[in-house]
Design a protein around this motif. Structure first.
Motif, short mmCIF file in Angstrom:
data_model
loop_
_atom_site.label_atom_id
_atom_site.label_comp_id
_atom_site.label_asym_id
_atom_site.label_seq_id
_atom_site.Cartn_x
_atom_site.Cartn_y
_atom_site.Cartn_z
N MET A 45 0.83 -1.21 0.00
CA MET A 45 0.00 0.00 0.00
C MET A 45 0.87 1.26 0.00
O MET A 45 0.56 2.23 -0.69
CB MET A 45 -0.95 0.01 1.20
CG MET A 45 -2.09 -0.95 1.08
SD MET A 45 -3.22 -0.50 -0.26
CE MET A 45 -4.46 -1.76 -0.05
N ARG A 46 1.95 1.23 0.74
CA ARG A 46 2.87 2.38 0.75
C ARG A 46 3.50 2.58 -0.62
O ARG A 46 3.65 3.71 -1.09
CB ARG A 46 3.94 2.19 1.81
CG ARG A 46 3.43 2.39 3.21
CD ARG A 46 4.51 2.22 4.24
NE ARG A 46 3.98 2.46 5.58
CZ ARG A 46 4.48 1.94 6.68
NH1 ARG A 46 5.55 1.16 6.62
NH2 ARG A 46 3.94 2.20 7.84
N GLU A 47 3.86 1.47 -1.26
CA GLU A 47 4.42 1.54 -2.61
C GLU A 47 3.40 2.14 -3.57
O GLU A 47 3.72 2.99 -4.39
CB GLU A 47 4.81 0.13 -3.06
CG GLU A 47 5.37 0.06 -4.46
CD GLU A 47 5.66 -1.37 -4.87
OE1 GLU A 47 5.37 -1.70 -6.03
OE2 GLU A 47 6.16 -2.15 -4.04
N LEU A 48 2.18 1.70 -3.45
CA LEU A 48 1.12 2.19 -4.32
C LEU A 48 0.82 3.66 -4.04
O LEU A 48 0.58 4.43 -4.97
CB LEU A 48 -0.14 1.34 -4.10
CG LEU A 48 -1.21 1.38 -5.16
CD1 LEU A 48 -0.65 1.05 -6.54
CD2 LEU A 48 -2.32 0.41 -4.81
N ALA A 49 0.85 4.06 -2.79
CA ALA A 49 0.60 5.46 -2.43
C ALA A 49 1.66 6.39 -3.02
O ALA A 49 1.38 7.54 -3.34
CB ALA A 49 0.56 5.61 -0.91
N ALA A 50 2.86 5.87 -3.20
CA ALA A 50 3.96 6.67 -3.77
C ALA A 50 4.01 6.60 -5.29
O ALA A 50 4.79 7.30 -5.92
CB ALA A 50 5.28 6.19 -3.19
N ALA A 51 3.16 5.77 -5.89
CA ALA A 51 3.17 5.58 -7.34
C ALA A 51 2.59 6.80 -8.06
O ALA A 51 1.95 7.65 -7.46
CB ALA A 51 2.39 4.33 -7.71
N LYS A 52 2.80 6.82 -9.35
CA LYS A 52 2.37 7.97 -10.16
C LYS A 52 0.90 7.93 -10.56
O LYS A 52 0.38 8.90 -11.05
CB LYS A 52 3.24 8.08 -11.40
CG LYS A 52 4.68 8.38 -11.08
CD LYS A 52 5.53 8.45 -12.32
CE LYS A 52 6.97 8.70 -11.93
NZ LYS A 52 7.86 8.74 -13.08
N ASP A 53 0.24 6.80 -10.37
CA ASP A 53 -1.17 6.67 -10.74
C ASP A 53 -2.03 7.23 -9.61
O ASP A 53 -2.20 6.58 -8.58
CB ASP A 53 -1.51 5.21 -11.00
CG ASP A 53 -2.92 5.01 -11.53
OD1 ASP A 53 -3.77 5.89 -11.33
OD2 ASP A 53 -3.16 3.96 -12.13
N PRO A 54 -2.57 8.43 -9.78
CA PRO A 54 -3.27 9.08 -8.67
C PRO A 54 -4.50 8.34 -8.15
O PRO A 54 -4.78 8.37 -6.96
CB PRO A 54 -3.66 10.45 -9.22
CG PRO A 54 -3.51 10.36 -10.69
CD PRO A 54 -2.57 9.24 -10.98
#
Length: 68
Positions: A45-54
């Motif tokens: 989830m942290r990785e996803l939160a930092a991803a470019k896909d808003p």
């Protein structure tokens, strides 16, 4: 009941199909949460939160806030 199979499939999809990376990571994190692997779920989830896909980043941030 088939969470282990889902995890295996989602791990493959998230690295082999960049168009599905966000969605696969989201469901992979939820699958780990369901299997009570909280550490892996939170890391994803942290990785996803930092991803470019808003859209997926917002969902991940909301999930992380909810579990605190």
């Amino acid at each position: 009941g088939q969470t282990a199979q889902a995890i295996e499939w989602l791990e493959t999809v998230r690295f082999n199909d960049t168009a599905l990376y966000g969605e696969a990571t989201w469901y992979l994190a939820l699958s780990h949460w369901k299997q009570e692997d909280r550490t892996e779920s939170i890391e994803l989830m942290r990785e996803l939160a930092a991803a470019k896909d808003p859209s997926w980043a917002e969902k991940a941030e909301a999930f992380l806030k909810k579990i605190k």
